[in-house]
Design a protein around this motif. Structure first.
Motif, PDB file in Angstrom:
ATOM      1  N   MET A 238      49.307  38.245  65.812  1.00 33.43           N
ATOM      2  CA  MET A 238      48.724  37.412  65.376  1.00 33.43           C
ATOM      3  C   MET A 238      48.599  36.238  66.253  1.00 33.43           C
ATOM      4  O   MET A 238      49.625  35.368  66.159  1.00 33.43           O
ATOM      5  CB  MET A 238      48.163  36.860  64.116  1.00 33.43           C
ATOM      6  CG  MET A 238      46.903  36.415  64.056  1.00 33.43           C
ATOM      7  SD  MET A 238      46.695  35.247  62.329  1.00 33.43           S
ATOM      8  CE  MET A 238      46.218  36.474  61.880  1.00 33.43           C
TER       9      MET A 238
ATOM     10  N   LYS B 248      44.306  32.155  66.244  1.00 37.03           N
ATOM     11  CA  LYS B 248      44.187  32.606  65.093  1.00 37.03           C
ATOM     12  C   LYS B 248      44.656  32.002  63.863  1.00 37.03           C
ATOM     13  O   LYS B 248      44.115  32.524  62.846  1.00 37.03           O
ATOM     14  CB  LYS B 248      43.939  34.527  64.687  1.00 37.03           C
ATOM     15  CG  LYS B 248      43.422  35.003  66.077  1.00 37.03           C
ATOM     16  CD  LYS B 248      43.106  36.591  65.863  1.00 37.03           C
ATOM     17  CE  LYS B 248      42.000  36.890  67.421  1.00 37.03           C
ATOM     18  NZ  LYS B 248      42.325  38.263  67.073  1.00 37.03           N
TER      19      LYS B 248
ATOM     20  N   GLN C  71      42.664  29.300  62.592  1.00 38.33           N
ATOM     21  CA  GLN C  71      41.943  29.585  61.565  1.00 38.33           C
ATOM     22  C   GLN C  71      42.157  30.111  61.030  1.00 38.33           C
ATOM     23  O   GLN C  71      41.237  30.050  59.591  1.00 38.33           O
ATOM     24  CB  GLN C  71      40.561  30.936  62.752  1.00 38.33           C
ATOM     25  CG  GLN C  71      40.412  30.585  64.335  1.00 38.33           C
ATOM     26  CD  GLN C  71      39.917  31.306  64.803  1.00 38.33           C
ATOM     27  OE1 GLN C  71      39.854  32.335  64.585  1.00 38.33           O
ATOM     28  NE2 GLN C  71      39.147  31.094  65.986  1.00 38.33           N
ATOM     29  N   LYS C  72      43.019  31.072  60.280  1.00 38.83           N
ATOM     30  CA  LYS C  72      43.377  31.647  59.086  1.00 38.83           C
ATOM     31  C   LYS C  72      43.802  29.848  58.466  1.00 38.83           C
ATOM     32  O   LYS C  72      43.282  30.109  57.155  1.00 38.83           O
ATOM     33  CB  LYS C  72      44.143  32.277  59.215  1.00 38.83           C
ATOM     34  CG  LYS C  72      43.332  33.411  59.653  1.00 38.83           C
ATOM     35  CD  LYS C  72      42.061  34.169  58.966  1.00 38.83           C
ATOM     36  CE  LYS C  72      41.408  34.999  60.261  1.00 38.83           C
ATOM     37  NZ  LYS C  72      40.126  35.783  59.136  1.00 38.83           N
ATOM     38  N   SER C  73      44.666  29.663  59.205  1.00 36.03           N
ATOM     39  CA  SER C  73      44.915  28.728  57.881  1.00 36.03           C
ATOM     40  C   SER C  73      44.462  27.300  57.647  1.00 36.03           C
ATOM     41  O   SER C  73      44.280  26.564  56.216  1.00 36.03           O
ATOM     42  CB  SER C  73      45.958  27.619  59.247  1.00 36.03           C
ATOM     43  OG  SER C  73      46.560  27.722  58.843  1.00 36.03           O
TER      44      SER C  73
ATOM     45  N   GLY D 241      40.600  28.587  56.787  1.00 35.47           N
ATOM     46  CA  GLY D 241      40.513  28.970  56.127  1.00 35.47           C
ATOM     47  C   GLY D 241      40.571  29.439  54.249  1.00 35.47           C
ATOM     48  O   GLY D 241      40.385  29.061  53.444  1.00 35.47           O
ATOM     49  N   PHE D 242      42.462  29.296  54.397  1.00 31.44           N
ATOM     50  CA  PHE D 242      43.068  29.466  54.159  1.00 31.44           C
ATOM     51  C   PHE D 242      42.833  27.329  52.808  1.00 31.44           C
ATOM     52  O   PHE D 242      42.736  27.501  51.536  1.00 31.44           O
ATOM     53  CB  PHE D 242      44.080  29.291  53.864  1.00 31.44           C
ATOM     54  CG  PHE D 242      45.621  29.178  52.705  1.00 31.44           C
ATOM     55  CD1 PHE D 242      45.504  30.419  51.452  1.00 31.44           C
ATOM     56  CD2 PHE D 242      46.100  28.378  52.506  1.00 31.44           C
ATOM     57  CE1 PHE D 242      46.317  30.181  50.615  1.00 31.44           C
ATOM     58  CE2 PHE D 242      46.744  27.940  51.144  1.00 31.44           C
ATOM     59  CZ  PHE D 242      47.051  29.516  50.390  1.00 31.44           C
TER      60      PHE D 242
ATOM     61  N   GLN E 232      33.629  35.095  58.634  1.00 30.61           N
ATOM     62  CA  GLN E 232      34.454  35.926  59.272  1.00 30.61           C
ATOM     63  C   GLN E 232      34.960  35.339  59.990  1.00 30.61           C
ATOM     64  O   GLN E 232      36.837  35.972  60.200  1.00 30.61           O
ATOM     65  CB  GLN E 232      33.438  37.291  60.137  1.00 30.61           C
ATOM     66  CG  GLN E 232      34.726  38.210  60.791  1.00 30.61           C
ATOM     67  CD  GLN E 232      33.624  39.195  60.952  1.00 30.61           C
ATOM     68  OE1 GLN E 232      32.409  38.820  61.578  1.00 30.61           O
ATOM     69  NE2 GLN E 232      33.404  39.725  61.941  1.00 30.61           N
ATOM     70  N   THR E 233      35.140  33.847  60.847  1.00 28.99           N
ATOM     71  CA  THR E 233      36.542  33.962  61.710  1.00 28.99           C
ATOM     72  C   THR E 233      37.662  33.270  60.505  1.00 28.99           C
ATOM     73  O   THR E 233      38.428  33.380  61.180  1.00 28.99           O
ATOM     74  CB  THR E 233      35.703  32.980  63.011  1.00 28.99           C
ATOM     75  OG1 THR E 233      35.040  33.652  63.261  1.00 28.99           O
ATOM     76  CG2 THR E 233      37.097  32.387  63.736  1.00 28.99           C
ATOM     77  N   LEU E 234      37.550  32.568  59.872  1.00 27.94           N
ATOM     78  CA  LEU E 234      38.046  31.709  58.852  1.00 27.94           C
ATOM     79  C   LEU E 234      38.122  32.121  57.174  1.00 27.94           C
ATOM     80  O   LEU E 234      39.653  31.834  56.977  1.00 27.94           O
ATOM     81  CB  LEU E 234      37.305  30.054  58.328  1.00 27.94           C
ATOM     82  CG  LEU E 234      37.233  29.568  59.911  1.00 27.94           C
ATOM     83  CD1 LEU E 234      36.432  28.200  59.209  1.00 27.94           C
ATOM     84  CD2 LEU E 234      38.398  29.265  60.618  1.00 27.94           C
ATOM     85  N   GLY E 235      38.169  33.363  57.378  1.00 30.14           N
ATOM     86  CA  GLY E 235      38.202  34.306  56.239  1.00 30.14           C
ATOM     87  C   GLY E 235      37.918  33.430  54.407  1.00 30.14           C
ATOM     88  O   GLY E 235      38.593  33.650  53.718  1.00 30.14           O
TER      89      GLY E 235
END
Length: 278
Positions: free
Chosen positions: A1, A5, A8-10, A12-13, A185-188
């Motif tokens: 990853m 990404k 982005q996931k951070s 989102g979390f 979708q991108t950020l979860g």
């Protein structure tokens, strides 16, 4: 990853955590992220070109809006840029149109180029377009790109007192609701997080995301339009423009290949110029 990404996931979390711990904070921060273009700064060589035009500015709702003018031709056109862009993206158009008897106007949207602010949305962008045209009522055509095309379509539907006779919409998105699907979708993001951000969207703009549909806006528009989209556009699907053209009564659809979202080519430049000229 990769690092992008992970970021982005951070985010989102963090947003998903806020949806339970501090929903009001999520609403505010989520909406601001949704409207933040993270626009590129104007580079020195771009500024050098822009300064060759007649620079001006005006204020709208606390935003300083940067504007430009080139040439003194008999035909007047406004260029409306897209997301995370600014007026320099029109350099080739400006040079070509000026040579073809046009006076060319361009503006930087809020949070873009040399305009102030940190956020932008279709309603605000349309207000900027309307305010500029009220000050420059001699302008008779608009050439727009990406979210600038979405905002132009909204403008034409919601502001009827204008002098626009022709419009070009290139590579434009078509549904605000799809932006939320993309961010989810991108950020979860969880459904709860998205619903809270949509609540803030509706509170700020007065309508739900489903209301903001370019195809719906186009149903009331009768002025001639050239709708352009590239089949290889990875930012916005060309299906938006196919749908837009079906709802825009007096429109032509031009689908290109190999140009991507930027839609830059000498052939297309000539077709756009011919359309707004004839």
């Amino acid at each position: 990853m990769n690092s992008k990404k992970i970021m982005q996931k951070s985010i989102g979390f963090y947003f998903n955590f806020l949806s339970f711990a501090h929903p009001k904070k999520l609403k505010k921060e989520g909406f601001l992220l949704f409207c933040n273009p993270f626009a590129r700064k104007v580079k020195p060589h771009q500024l050098e070109f822009l300064q060759k035009g007649m620079a001006d500015s005006f204020t709208l709702e606390g935003y300083k809006i940067q504007t430009y003018k080139w040439g003194n031709g008999s035909k007047k056109v406004l260029l409306v840029h897209g997301w995370a862009s600014h007026s320099f993206r029109w350099k080739n158009y400006i040079e070509h149109l000026v040579k073809n008897d046009f006076t060319v106007y361009a503006l930087d949207a809020p949070a873009h180029g040399l305009s102030s602010g940190k956020s932008i949305h279709v309603v605000l962008y349309a207000k900027v377009i309307n305010a500029f045209l009220e000050k420059n009522s001699e302008i008779s055509s608009i050439v727009s790109h990406s979210i600038g095309g979405f905002a132009t379509t909204y403008f034409l539907d919601h502001y009827k007192e204008h002098t626009i006779k022709k419009v070009v919409v290139m590579g434009a998105p078509g549904e605000a609701s799809d932006f939320f699907d993309f961010y989810k979708q991108t950020l979860g993001l969880t459904t709860k997080s998205v619903d809270l951000i949509i609540d803030e969207f509706q509170a700020q703009l007065g309508k739900s995301p489903n209301y903001y549909s370019s195809a719906k806006f186009a149903e009331s528009i009768t002025i001639p339009a050239l709708i352009v989209h590239d089949k290889d556009d990875l930012a916005t699907s060309f299906k938006y423009s196919i749908r837009l053209s079906k709802h825009w009564k007096n429109s032509q659809l031009l689908l290109t290949e190999g140009l991507g979202h930027d839609l830059k080519s000498k052939e297309l430049l000539k077709k756009v110029t011919d359309f707004v000229t004839n």
